[in-house]
Write an enzyme that holds these catalytic residues in place. Structure first.
Site, PDB file in Angstrom:
ATOM      1  N   HIS A  59       0.822  -1.217   0.000  1.00  0.00           N
ATOM      2  CA  HIS A  59       0.000   0.000   0.000  1.00  0.00           C
ATOM      3  C   HIS A  59       0.852   1.261   0.000  1.00  0.00           C
ATOM      4  O   HIS A  59       1.917   1.328   0.606  1.00  0.00           O
ATOM      5  CB  HIS A  59      -1.019  -0.005   1.141  1.00  0.00           C
ATOM      6  CG  HIS A  59      -0.456   0.051   2.531  1.00  0.00           C
ATOM      7  ND1 HIS A  59      -0.075   1.230   3.127  1.00  0.00           N
ATOM      8  CD2 HIS A  59      -0.245  -0.921   3.450  1.00  0.00           C
ATOM      9  CE1 HIS A  59       0.350   0.985   4.364  1.00  0.00           C
ATOM     10  NE2 HIS A  59       0.270  -0.313   4.582  1.00  0.00           N
ATOM     11  N   ASP A  71       6.563   0.352   6.311  1.00  0.00           N
ATOM     12  CA  ASP A  71       5.099   0.238   6.260  1.00  0.00           C
ATOM     13  C   ASP A  71       4.514   1.391   5.443  1.00  0.00           C
ATOM     14  O   ASP A  71       4.163   2.422   6.001  1.00  0.00           O
ATOM     15  CB  ASP A  71       4.551   0.254   7.692  1.00  0.00           C
ATOM     16  CG  ASP A  71       3.049   0.039   7.756  1.00  0.00           C
ATOM     17  OD1 ASP A  71       2.479  -0.498   6.786  1.00  0.00           O
ATOM     18  OD2 ASP A  71       2.439   0.424   8.759  1.00  0.00           O
ATOM     19  N   GLU A 105      -4.770   2.202   2.800  1.00  0.00           N
ATOM     20  CA  GLU A 105      -4.858   1.075   3.717  1.00  0.00           C
ATOM     21  C   GLU A 105      -4.942   1.552   5.152  1.00  0.00           C
ATOM     22  O   GLU A 105      -5.659   0.978   5.969  1.00  0.00           O
ATOM     23  CB  GLU A 105      -3.623   0.173   3.532  1.00  0.00           C
ATOM     24  CG  GLU A 105      -3.698  -1.152   4.294  1.00  0.00           C
ATOM     25  CD  GLU A 105      -3.060  -1.109   5.668  1.00  0.00           C
ATOM     26  OE1 GLU A 105      -3.102  -2.128   6.382  1.00  0.00           O
ATOM     27  OE2 GLU A 105      -2.502  -0.059   6.057  1.00  0.00           O
ATOM     28  N   GLU A 106      -4.179   2.619   5.470  1.00  0.00           N
ATOM     29  CA  GLU A 106      -4.076   3.071   6.852  1.00  0.00           C
ATOM     30  C   GLU A 106      -5.361   3.695   7.382  1.00  0.00           C
ATOM     31  O   GLU A 106      -5.576   3.757   8.587  1.00  0.00           O
ATOM     32  CB  GLU A 106      -2.930   4.092   6.986  1.00  0.00           C
ATOM     33  CG  GLU A 106      -1.561   3.562   6.611  1.00  0.00           C
ATOM     34  CD  GLU A 106      -0.976   2.625   7.642  1.00  0.00           C
ATOM     35  OE1 GLU A 106      -1.701   2.255   8.595  1.00  0.00           O
ATOM     36  OE2 GLU A 106       0.199   2.252   7.497  1.00  0.00           O
ATOM     37  N   ASP A 131       3.122  -6.532   3.617  1.00  0.00           N
ATOM     38  CA  ASP A 131       2.824  -5.402   4.505  1.00  0.00           C
ATOM     39  C   ASP A 131       3.367  -5.678   5.903  1.00  0.00           C
ATOM     40  O   ASP A 131       2.712  -5.392   6.905  1.00  0.00           O
ATOM     41  CB  ASP A 131       1.310  -5.143   4.549  1.00  0.00           C
ATOM     42  CG  ASP A 131       0.959  -3.866   5.312  1.00  0.00           C
ATOM     43  OD1 ASP A 131       1.852  -3.019   5.505  1.00  0.00           O
ATOM     44  OD2 ASP A 131      -0.204  -3.734   5.727  1.00  0.00           O
ATOM     45  N   HIS A 201       4.798   2.661  12.503  1.00  0.00           N
ATOM     46  CA  HIS A 201       3.996   3.842  12.834  1.00  0.00           C
ATOM     47  C   HIS A 201       4.748   4.807  13.746  1.00  0.00           C
ATOM     48  O   HIS A 201       4.187   5.371  14.687  1.00  0.00           O
ATOM     49  CB  HIS A 201       2.660   3.434  13.470  1.00  0.00           C
ATOM     50  CG  HIS A 201       1.698   2.834  12.506  1.00  0.00           C
ATOM     51  ND1 HIS A 201       0.407   2.503  12.835  1.00  0.00           N
ATOM     52  CD2 HIS A 201       1.831   2.490  11.193  1.00  0.00           C
ATOM     53  CE1 HIS A 201      -0.229   1.990  11.795  1.00  0.00           C
ATOM     54  NE2 HIS A 201       0.637   1.969  10.777  1.00  0.00           N
TER      55      HIS A 201
END
Length: 249
Positions: A59, A71, A105-106, A131, A201
């Site tokens: 993504h 990510d 996606e997030e 992912d 993240h």
């Protein structure tokens, strides 16, 4: 709001020692109006069975505080590099390999939902998502039925030189998840996850955190699995469609 694994371990240790802990969170997040965006899709045309599609993707969007290198920049590179490796060697698989770089996606998985809405009527025989970072490959997880699992296990056994030697039952991927409604076998790329939550993240998820050799090994493992699966004479055995939920009375 979420604490990183490292911060949570530190907090837990302080509490275990009986210390009085004050936690101060300063949040600046807010929701902006929706805007139109897009998935990016490219395809290696199948030489014999162009109607039986294999998908590979990651993504495009990332968590705001970092660059999103693990990510999921790594997943996008895995998809692109796997396709490049196949083309560069002049390989022409029986079935098409479709690379999809999913958006959103997030925050809502609307890229995955949009892909499914646009392509649900096509026959997909396999979907693979990366992912979980660009670390050293360890193998794959899958929701495959027993027959398909056995097929995939034979393929994974051929990837020993890449260190992607494990095939386990498990999650395929968030972006490709909607394809399960049509019985598509889903696969998730599983790299070494010991350091993933050091970066996930956070503002540490930057390009310098991705080792080029580890990233290349992952792309090679994905390319090997995809090419063999795409070129098999009889293809991967589909999953039975999910059972309909019973109606409430």
């Amino acid at each position: 709001a979420a604490l990183s694994t490292r911060a949570a371990d530190q907090l837990s240790a302080q509490l275990a020692r009986g210390e009085r802990v004050t936690l101060n969170l300063q949040l600046s997040s807010h929701t902006l109006p929706d805007v139109e965006s897009f998935n990016v899709v490219g395809e290696i045309v199948g030489s014999e069975l162009p109607e039986e599609v294999l998908v590979v993707g990651g993504h495009l969007d990332a968590w705001d505080v970092g660059q999103g290198a693990h990510d999921d920049g790594a997943g996008c590179v895995h998809a692109l590099e796997a396709a490049r490796l196949i083309v560069a060697r002049g390989l022409k698989p029986r079935r098409p390999l479709r690379g999809v770089l999913f958006m959103n996606e997030e925050n809502g998985v609307r890229g995955g939902a949009g892909y499914f809405a646009a392509h649900a009527d096509e026959k997909h025989v396999l979907a693979l998502e990366s992912d979980a970072g660009g670390f050293t490959p360890r193998g794959f997880s899958t929701d495959a039925n027993p027959s398909a699992f056995a097929q995939l296990n034979e393929i994974v056994a051929l990837l020993a030189s890449s260190s992607a030697t494990a095939l386990i039952e498990g999650h395929g991927g968030t972006d490709i998840g909607a394809l399960a409604k049509n019985g598509v076998v889903l696969i998730g790329f599983r790299p070494d996850d010991e350091r993933y939550f050091d970066f996930h993240h956070s503002d540490r998820d930057v390009l310098e955190a991705v080792h080029p050799r580890e990233l290349a090994l992952g792309a090679g493992a994905i390319a090997g699995l995809l090419y063999i699966a795409a070129d098999m004479p009889h293809g991967i055995v589909a999953n039975p469609p999910p059972a309909l939920a019973p109606k409430s009375h």
